[in-house]
Write an enzyme that holds these catalytic residues in place. Structure first.
Site, PDB file in Angstrom:
ATOM      1  N   GLY A  53       0.802  -1.226   0.000  1.00 29.89           N
ATOM      2  CA  GLY A  53       0.000   0.000   0.000  1.00 29.89           C
ATOM      3  C   GLY A  53       0.830   1.268   0.000  1.00 29.89           C
ATOM      4  N   THR A  54       1.981   1.260  -0.670  1.00 35.84           N
ATOM      5  CA  THR A  54       2.846   2.444  -0.658  1.00 35.84           C
ATOM      6  C   THR A  54       2.704   3.299  -1.910  1.00 35.84           C
ATOM      7  OG1 THR A  54       4.672   1.220  -1.656  1.00 35.84           O
ATOM      8  CG2 THR A  54       4.586   1.284   0.759  1.00 35.84           C
ATOM      9  N   LEU A  79      -4.185  -6.559 -15.770  1.00 35.69           N
ATOM     10  CA  LEU A  79      -4.225  -7.853 -16.463  1.00 35.69           C
ATOM     11  C   LEU A  79      -4.513  -8.993 -15.495  1.00 35.69           C
ATOM     12  CD1 LEU A  79      -1.146  -7.552 -18.861  1.00 35.69           C
ATOM     13  CD2 LEU A  79      -3.547  -7.079 -19.369  1.00 35.69           C
ATOM     14  N   TYR A 138      13.740  14.219 -10.120  1.00 34.62           N
ATOM     15  CA  TYR A 138      12.864  13.944  -8.980  1.00 34.62           C
ATOM     16  C   TYR A 138      12.744  15.216  -8.150  1.00 34.62           C
ATOM     17  CZ  TYR A 138      11.033  11.044  -5.118  1.00 34.62           C
ATOM     18  OH  TYR A 138      10.254  10.461  -4.151  1.00 34.62           O
TER      19      TYR A 138
END
Lengths: 529, 529
Positions: free
Chosen positions: B120-121, B250, B447
């Site tokens: 869940g990151t 998928l 970034y």
């Protein structure tokens, strides 16, 4: 001039001397030369073209014949025996993406199949015209310019039809190299490399074409697919990886942007012999897993080593070498390893030293550069052996796969023996030998060559080939190998593709092709049967 | 215990001292702390589950809330302000591929959407439950075993739900490492890395997850997709590359086989300062294009460098360092480069020497290992800064892209200034700083981190974030970058995907998803909007 019924240029002769022929005769019997068909005789067999006219399409039998077939053994048999049972109805020579789009519109309108081709060097039946449908071979070799060189990002964009030597010449003039050298280099094209996932002899340094191909343009029946260049991306599945290996089923690659590097300041190829296969395999695995900056590792098994030495032609020198090797422990079952290094001289030499040190505990005997330089000289010439052998009544074919390390030796033995058994049913012997052409930390490609005698008639020789090919392919599949490490699928390997992709995987690939090409006019019958 | 409304473990405190807060206050004003919602208060908001019962599915509000959202800033706002407007109707914990197949059958039967998740990151909205449809979060973290280690081929097969530290511990016990260290390492999983094309901090040595992922199993609505391992293959398009980045569309990855290597004998991180961005960028480009065996290159721009030094906490030491650097020419606009090396000590040191030599002509000042080792210590701890900043009334968000070298600096400036302009419309300042997190011969990832003040209410803070995110994303797209280098697409980046894939490319991806999942129950709304 390009040879119409064999490899390469007509002016290049590759002779087999008496010793070499004696070696083959002893192994598999004396060959009986076959009379080749004449070009005129062969082209006269072509049925009349059924195509509506188009300014880009040439329908003359001569041009159609020269673009009809590849270099697979069944294609050779057709050409040599003059049995031209398949050919495209015409050949187009586009000079721009606009020309290609025009051809796609023409094909869609008339329900004509398009067969993209570069240099026609396929050994897997990629170019065979489909029966029952009109077809046009789309020869891309007029799109061959270096369009853009970004020296900061080390990216070069070419017309996809550029041949290997032309591509390298255009790059070398600017101080760069692509470094992609498959054995077909002289007659294969960038677009062909991408479409078939080609791998070059120095892939250890430069990577496979998958790593080099950074973007480009593909003309498809559903429109143009532009593939922008990024250093890397996490934005969903990679469309380039759908184009790589698509073998014309999705469309025609018109431009390709590839990663280039500064041409290496230094390059050398060295030979090392080992006393046995098991020693050699363990050594090369350790070398490749050490992650050294080498450019090539190529390991021949004992019979390939013997064959290379027998065909080398310098009987006295070779005999001295063998006496020396014998004293150092490399006798009957010896194996030859070629090591290539490229780059800055100091780094290249340091990597070579490390590699040689790793071979020592396994009985590696370093014999210096002479044999390596000889190999380099002949790296694109050895393939002419096939022409020479044919003249003496022998067929040469190869199969190749790749497999993880635990199954490399098993695979090698299984493929060689499957072929041997298959031709024993015809009362014929096969001279089968193998090398590991590309090495990875994970495993190796296994490349086996077969030499056997021609029967002298088309049907028997085709039947023999079919038996051999089927047996070798089954051995590959049963031992967990991919049906191709570097030649692609085409028509010849298509029956074996489901074994590795699975039924769901095959249906995914078909769904993609049908989405982009609902009329199924792009190279039908190849890759996805 | 895992924190329900922020990063990581509740027991890990990351304090901002007075100097750090003073630095932020001076840049963007003093923050006003916001009172967080309570867990009970938040979970009480969940609507009743609408799911038919299933033995694997937990429908309690507590479990649903803990599996409802990721780490994107809008997800944080929901959790911190307690505005839980979206949550799955239940959470499943499969323990085997058979369990996953059972969940797929259940989902197909009842028309329920499945949202696969690891730790869940996600910072891109991969986990948001679709509105209007019942959904189940499929938490894969119980499938976490090392199933098979092939030491000869250096391949390890794991259950896809294994967390980073657990994966490394299981490998280290056998002397191996995967070497995949994204900042989310402690709470992200192997399956998540594959599904989102993750990249780790030492990708220069170990590669991106694309290079590590060699095969595996995916359970799809159309059946199981087995991906066998080969060292390389030319047999058609690569199905692994369709699974990589598929973000659950998928199917669900249950097993993944990854390339591993012997754990490095030696590892070190060094810091080098440069007098200016342009000197630094030229230097790192030359270093990465030299192809040295480094494990990391990470270049901070001037403001990130200043920020890291200001937040470091050791005021006196930093001030001494800055005086030293100033004497060596690195003053106001100085940039910090981290260089990592791993492997055999002699080779690692040689590579570092070569790299340092290349930085010298560009004014590089090597300051040794201290800052590098500090960085290494905090490599997974820095992300806790987000919790600390929130407590003082600041939001932190990041965006990232990758672009070829000629546009790296342009991109950096464009993204920073787009965010600044976006929040200026709210009368707020943004503290925006950037590093190149991953370097390639072709270009770099860019970034950017944004720190800005919280408004104190959910709607305003969501609106601010939307403005900032949209402005930064538009800047990325307009300057030819990919919408994600390492975080994936999810819901947040989906609107920008067409810019790079093209309309035809998007339709190809959709055709694939629809072929495998005609009911569109797999993570609907993500990746392909």
């Amino acid at each position: 001039m390009r040879r119409w019924n064999g490899w390469g240029d007509e002016s290049v002769a590759f002779a087999l001397n008496k010793d070499a022929l004696g070696f083959l005769a002893q192994r598999i019997g004396t060959g009986t030369p076959v009379a080749d068909a004449e070009f005129g005789q062969a082209s006269a067999q072509l049925k009349a073209s059924r195509l509506p006219e188009h300014r880009l399409i040439d329908t003359s039998p001569e041009v159609r014949l020269r673009n009809a077939l590849g270099q697979s053994l069944p294609d050779w048999l057709r050409l040599r025996y003059g049995v031209i049972d398949t050919a495209p109805d015409g050949v187009a020579y586009p000079e721009s993406a606009q020309d290609v789009r025009e051809l796609l519109a023409y094909a869609a309108l008339h329900g004509v199949a398009l067969i993209p081709q570069g240099g026609g060097t396929s050994v897997a039946g990629h170019l065979t015209a489909p029966s029952g449908t009109r077809s046009v071979a789309v020869n891309m070799t007029r799109m061959r310019q270096l369009l853009y060189l970004d020296t900061e990002s080390q990216l070069a964009t070419f017309g996809a039809g550029v041949f290997g030597p032309d591509l390298e010449a255009q790059l070398r003039a600017r101080g760069y190299t692509l470094g992609h050298f498959p054995q077909s280099f002289e007659y294969s094209t960038l677009g062909g490399w991408v479409a078939t996932r080609s791998s070059g002899q120095q892939s250890l340094r430069y990577g496979r074409i998958e790593q080099m191909f950074r973007g480009g343009s593909v003309e498809t029946p559903a429109g143009t697919l532009h593939l922008p260049t990024f250093p890397a991306s996490a934005a969903g599945p990679d469309l380039r990886e759908m184009v790589l290996g698509s073998e014309g089923r999705l469309g025609i690659i018109t431009e390709a942007t590839v990663r280039v590097t500064a041409a290496p300041a230094y390059e050398a190829f060295h030979a090392v012999f080992f006393p046995s296969w098991s020693a050699a395999e363990t050594a090369v695995r350790q070398v490749v897993q050490a992650g050294l900056s080498l450019s090539m590792l190529r390991l021949s098994n004992p019979l390939e080593t013997t064959t290379m030495l027998a065909l080398a032609g310098h009987k006295r020198i070779i005999s001295l070498l063998e006496r020396y090797l014998s004293l150092r422990g490399c006798k009957q079952g010896k194996c030859m390893l070629m090591i290539g290094v490229s780059g800055r001289k100091s780094l290249a030499r340091a990597a070579l030293r490390e590699a040689l040190a790793l071979t020592l505990p396994h009985g590696g005997v370093h014999v210096g550069r002479t044999m390596g330089e000889k190999w380099k000289q002949n790296r694109f010439r050895n393939v002419y052996l096939r022409n020479a052998a044919w003249q003496h009544g022998y067929a040469i074919d190869t199969v190749e796969t790749a497999v993880d390390w635990p199954r490399v030796e098993i695979m090698m033995r299984a493929v060689e023996s499957a072929a041997t058994v298959a031709l024993a049913l015809y009362g014929e012997k096969v001279h089968a030998y193998t090398h590991l052409s590309h090495l990875y930390a994970q495993g190796a490609s296994v490349y086996t060559t077969f030499v056997y005698r021609l029967a002298g008639d088309y049907e028997t020789d085709l039947a023999r080939w079919k038996s051999l090919k089927k047996a070798a392919s089954m051995a590959i599949v049963e031992n967990g190998g991919t049906i191709s490490h570097q030649h692609g699928v085409g028509g010849d390997h298509a029956p074996y593709l489901t074994a590795e992709k699975g039924r769901l995987g095959m249906s995914m690939l078909r769904a993609l092709a049908e989405h982009v090409d609902p009329q199924q006019i792009m190279n039908p019958g190849k890759l996805l049967p």
